[in-house]
Scaffold this motif. Structure first.
Motif, mmCIF file in Angstrom:
data_model
loop_
_atom_site.group_PDB
_atom_site.id
_atom_site.type_symbol
_atom_site.label_atom_id
_atom_site.label_comp_id
_atom_site.label_asym_id
_atom_site.label_seq_id
_atom_site.Cartn_x
_atom_site.Cartn_y
_atom_site.Cartn_z
ATOM 1 N N TYR A 232 40.653 -1.154 43.595
ATOM 2 C CA TYR A 232 41.870 -0.598 44.191
ATOM 3 C C TYR A 232 41.584 0.527 45.171
ATOM 4 C CZ TYR A 232 44.356 -3.439 40.817
ATOM 5 O OH TYR A 232 44.844 -4.503 40.107
ATOM 6 N N SER A 233 40.370 0.557 45.703
ATOM 7 C CA SER A 233 40.010 1.578 46.689
ATOM 8 C C SER A 233 40.469 1.221 48.096
ATOM 9 C CB SER A 233 38.485 1.771 46.691
ATOM 10 O OG SER A 233 37.838 0.568 47.099
ATOM 11 N N GLY A 234 40.801 -0.046 48.309
ATOM 12 C CA GLY A 234 41.207 -0.486 49.637
ATOM 13 C C GLY A 234 40.082 -1.137 50.418
ATOM 14 N N HIS A 235 38.851 -1.087 49.886
ATOM 15 C CA HIS A 235 37.731 -1.748 50.564
ATOM 16 C C HIS A 235 37.892 -3.256 50.479
ATOM 17 C CE1 HIS A 235 35.900 2.095 51.046
ATOM 18 N NE2 HIS A 235 35.645 2.268 49.747
ATOM 19 N N ARG A 236 37.493 -3.939 51.544
ATOM 20 C CA ARG A 236 37.659 -5.392 51.587
ATOM 21 C C ARG A 236 36.352 -6.142 51.379
ATOM 22 N NH1 ARG A 236 42.013 -6.405 56.540
ATOM 23 N NH2 ARG A 236 43.675 -5.066 55.692
ATOM 24 N N SER A 237 35.228 -5.451 51.468
ATOM 25 C CA SER A 237 33.946 -6.123 51.293
ATOM 26 C C SER A 237 33.770 -6.531 49.832
ATOM 27 C CB SER A 237 32.800 -5.195 51.707
ATOM 28 O OG SER A 237 32.838 -3.997 50.938
#
Length: 432
Positions: A232-237
């Motif tokens: 849920y950090s927003g990173h997409r990798s």
């Protein structure tokens, strides 16, 4: 930074002369009933004025003396007829606005609610009678938990970091891929299911876990907490769950290695390790029964499976209730007979075995799982009524539904009866 959104505008009509005294009286007499006298008064007087029911989420009108069911919408009918737009939940103390069609927040009302609840707690502390947790909840005393409020330090940090993450309907936060570390797709599918379980997500993202292990690096719950933050950090990798895999190998050695494993077996092993590592949390310590844990894993996933064995001679029933995390259900084509159980469904017999024509539903599988089973002469039990070994029937039912029920769907298709696939299906349910 944009100004905060205004609260409910319909509250203004209620805030006339003596509104605070009136609201305090309602909280004292009908919501936070601290003394034995007020609890008796609440039990006698708080019934729906239309159907006479005590439950069904009773609400009280804030403008006049009227109690009505929220579930059966009797309080809604009163609000529409009298144009009394505000009502209070008599169990939890929330204020509902019928114009906004939602529970609302008002700073002044919330302050009165907190003050009256604290007074009720103090009155309860000096009451000589012992009141159980169930009685506290049903009489409206409420759970003695202090609500979270930001400290001065936290307020300062919020002021210096005004940027907020906005959650929209097409938001992708929480959607993140996992790198396959060899043959770990069985682990990845379970991790995806767990990280998108709402109650588990809320627990970890609110920093509720308090690790008491000597080495936090070996705590699976701490690693799951980190995993939720990554998701849920927003990173997409894609994320590489190598630490999670290492901890699973450490604490569940039968799953160690790069071979393909069973997803269902991994789920049970993961829940077991998480359950053991959660013992240090507050809820895990609160359990009065040493054989019963109240950790977050048990709160979400544990149900009660009831087994009734009935003697065929005296019809005496022996009942046992065991906790469960999952239920294994057979599918058509499995090694055990399966027949249509849904009303109106058709079936056929192939090679001496019953099969369902058309689609098999989860309800079909559950009906089959809970049907009475004759144990036969080779499995006689000693009846406590007959004092001898007798034939009997056995029936399984779910005494207590978990919040999240996991069903393990089994299918066997080859002649050796070996499993061709296993599937674990999380089903969100409401306990009856």
């Amino acid at each position: 930074m944009s100004p905060p959104a205004a609260g409910c505008c319909h509250v203004t009509g209620f805030k006339v002369e003596n509104w605070k005294q009136n609201l305090r009286a309602i909280y004292q007499c009908f919501v936070w009933s601290g003394s034995a006298e007020t609890r008796k008064r609440k039990a006698k007087s708080c019934i729906c004025h239309m159907c006479g029911a005590h439950l069904n989420r009773l609400h009280s009108c804030l403008y006049c003396v009227f109690f009505g069911c929220f579930t059966k919408k009797h309080i809604h009918e009163h609000a529409k007829t009298k144009r009394h737009n505000l009502a209070i939940d008599l169990l939890y103390g929330g204020i509902y606005c019928f114009m906004c069609q939602d529970y609302i927040y008002d700073k002044d009302m919330e302050q009165i609610a907190k003050e009256e609840q604290r007074k009720a707690w103090k009155l309860q502390a000096f009451t000589p009678t012992v009141v159980s947790h169930y009685q506290c909840t049903m009489t409206g005393i409420g759970e003695k938990y202090s609500t979270w409020e930001p400290t001065k330090r936290e307020l300062e940090l919020l002021r210096h970091n005004p940027k907020r993450r906005k959650i929209t309907t097409n938001c992708t936060i929480g959607l993140r891929g996992l790198i396959n570390l060899g043959n770990t797709c069985f682990m990845n599918c379970i991790v995806q299911a767990l990280t998108h379980t709402p109650l588990l997500r809320d627990f970890f993202l609110s920093d509720r876990h308090k690790c008491e292990m000597q080495s936090p690096s070996s705590c699976l719950v701490c690693e799951m907490s980190t995993l939720f933050q990554e998701f849920y950090s927003g990173h997409r990798s894609p994320h590489i769950p190598y630490r999670l895999l290492h901890l699973v190998w450490t604490h569940a050695r039968h799953l160690a290695g790069y071979e393909q494993q069973d997803a269902h077996e991994f789920l049970i092993a993961a829940l077991d390790v998480l359950h053991r590592h959660c013992k240090g949390d507050d809820n895990g310590k609160k359990a009065n029964n040493p054989n019963h844990c109240n950790c977050i894993i048990d709160q979400i996933f544990t149900g009660g499976l009831q087994s009734d064995v009935t003697c065929q001679v005296c019809h005496g029933v022996s009942t046992t209730i065991d906790p469960f995390w999952d239920i294994s259900l057979d599918l058509p084509g499995s090694s055990t007979p399966f027949w249509p159980l849904s009303p109106g469904s058709d079936g056929s017999v192939v090679n001496g075995e019953s099969h369902v024509s058309g689609t098999t539903t989860l309800t079909d599988c559950l009906r089959r799982f809970t049907r009475p089973e004759h144990l036969g002469s080779s499995a006689k039990i000693k009846c406590s009524g007959c004092h001898s070994y007798q034939e009997s029937t056995k029936q399984l039912t779910m005494k207590k539904l978990p919040i999240v029920a996991c069903f393990h769907l089994k299918a066997f298709t080859d002649c050796l009866g070996q499993s061709c696939f296993h599937m674990v299906t999380p089903i969100y349910s409401v306990a009856s």
